[in-house]
Design an enzyme around this catalytic site. Structure first.
Site, PDB file in Angstrom:
ATOM      1  N   TYR A 157       0.530  -1.125   0.341  1.00  0.00           N
ATOM      2  CA  TYR A 157       0.352  -0.153   0.127  1.00  0.00           C
ATOM      3  C   TYR A 157       1.742   1.639   0.074  1.00  0.00           C
ATOM      4  O   TYR A 157       1.220   2.565  -0.623  1.00  0.00           O
ATOM      5  CB  TYR A 157      -0.821   0.221   1.251  1.00  0.00           C
ATOM      6  CG  TYR A 157      -2.297   1.053   1.548  1.00  0.00           C
ATOM      7  CD1 TYR A 157      -2.836   1.354   0.079  1.00  0.00           C
ATOM      8  CD2 TYR A 157      -1.564   2.888   1.895  1.00  0.00           C
ATOM      9  CE1 TYR A 157      -3.691   1.993   0.672  1.00  0.00           C
ATOM     10  CE2 TYR A 157      -2.564   3.047   2.419  1.00  0.00           C
ATOM     11  CZ  TYR A 157      -3.549   3.224   1.749  1.00  0.00           C
ATOM     12  OH  TYR A 157      -4.576   4.592   1.491  1.00  0.00           O
ATOM     13  N   LYS A 161       1.024   4.162  -2.786  1.00  0.00           N
ATOM     14  CA  LYS A 161       1.111   5.940  -2.961  1.00  0.00           C
ATOM     15  C   LYS A 161       1.833   5.998  -3.092  1.00  0.00           C
ATOM     16  O   LYS A 161       1.529   7.753  -3.810  1.00  0.00           O
ATOM     17  CB  LYS A 161       0.437   5.740  -1.752  1.00  0.00           C
ATOM     18  CG  LYS A 161      -1.350   4.928  -1.295  1.00  0.00           C
ATOM     19  CD  LYS A 161      -2.693   5.669  -2.325  1.00  0.00           C
ATOM     20  CE  LYS A 161      -3.862   4.805  -1.404  1.00  0.00           C
ATOM     21  NZ  LYS A 161      -4.548   5.114  -2.445  1.00  0.00           N
TER      22      LYS A 161
END
Ligand code: NAD
Length: 253
Positions: A157, A161
């Site tokens: 994640y 990002k």
């Protein structure tokens, strides 16, 4: 008084829940005609219903942002439905299953990267040409506080990002003289189904996360939506390549 995106056509991905739903509703409230897109048809229908009940104009198109054919079709159908594409909020995302990096499977890594990173790349790839033909547009990608800070247990994640910010800056620079602006919004902990799922119903975890928040509370999806819609409006006409933290000061510490 007219809204800040009056007369525009806006596309929001991941609009069947959480931040995307709030963004779609805010675009509509501020005068845009909205394409609500999500993989989840039921969630998309609920958002559509909420927009229409509030007097807005919207249409739903199902798409899996990790699949190029779906994204190409989404952009074609958006233009076929409302004639143009002025604003896009590339927001669909997954948090992924937590694990230490050295225990993460390649499948789980790829599952998260496919949606959070390739999904944003594909949306940019297909949105920008439509905006170039029109002579301009504005795009906002959803990154995260995890786009600027390391995030133990969420390597996939966090990497996705961070990479969204690289895509955002590159697309902004490539288009700096074309009239297409590209920015990112970096939410902190926002009270959505994603955050609730990550806390797995545990009051202990919720209290711990709240203690880590400078404001002592979670953000609301609407607070992120306000920033996203502003970044897509002409009010932010000299803002491009920016990553706007909307995190109640979490990263400021
Ligand atoms: P959410 O789970 O409530 O909503 C995410 C939506 O994305 C869902 O409707 C889901 O169906 C959709 N989606 C998932 N995979 C998809 C795919 N392949 N194609 C199309 N749609 C897909 O989550 P949220 O909290 O509203 O998250 C929205 C965005 O904000 C995500 O990118 C997330 O990473 C980011 N974000 C959330 C938080 C937070 O605390 N909630 C913090 C920082 C960043």
């Amino acid at each position: 008084m007219s809204g800040i995106v009056e007369g525009k056509v806006a596309l929001v991905t991941g609009a069947g829940s959480g931040i995307g739903r709030a963004s779609a509703l805010t675009f509509a409230r501020e005068g845009a005609r909205v394409i609500v897109s999500d993989l989840d048809v039921e969630g998309g229908a609920e958002t559509l219903d909420a927009i229409r009940k509030a007097g807005g104009e919207a249409s739903f198109i199902q798409a899996d942002v990790s699949r190029e054919n779906d994204v190409a079709n989404l952009i074609q159908q958006t233009v076929a439905t409302f004639d143009r594409l002025d604003c896009a909020h590339n927001n669909a995302g997954l948090s992924g299953s937590p694990s230490a990096l050295h225990e993460m499977t390649v499948d789980e890594w790829q599952r998260v990267l496919a949606v959070n990173l390739t999904g944003v790349f594909l949306c940019l790839k297909h949105e920008i040409p439509k905006m170039l033909v029109q002579g301009g547009g504005a795009i906002v990608n959803t990154s995260s506080g995890a786009g600027v800070l390391g995030t133990p247990g969420l390597a996939h994640y966090c990497a996705s990002k961070h990479a969204v910010l690289g895509l955002t800056k590159t697309a902004a620079l490539e288009n700096a003289q074309t009239g297409v602006r590209v920015n990112a919004v970096c939410p902190g902990a926002v009270d959505t189904p994603m955050l609730r799922a990550a806390m797995a119903g545990s009051q202990e975890i919720e209290k711990m996360v709240l203690r880590s928040q400078p404001t002592g509370r979670f953000g609301t999806p609407e607070e992120i939506a306000e920033a996203a819609v502003w970044l897509c409006s002409e009010r932010s006409s000299f803002v491009t390549g920016e990553s706007l933290l909307v995190d109640g000061g979490s990263v400021a510490r």
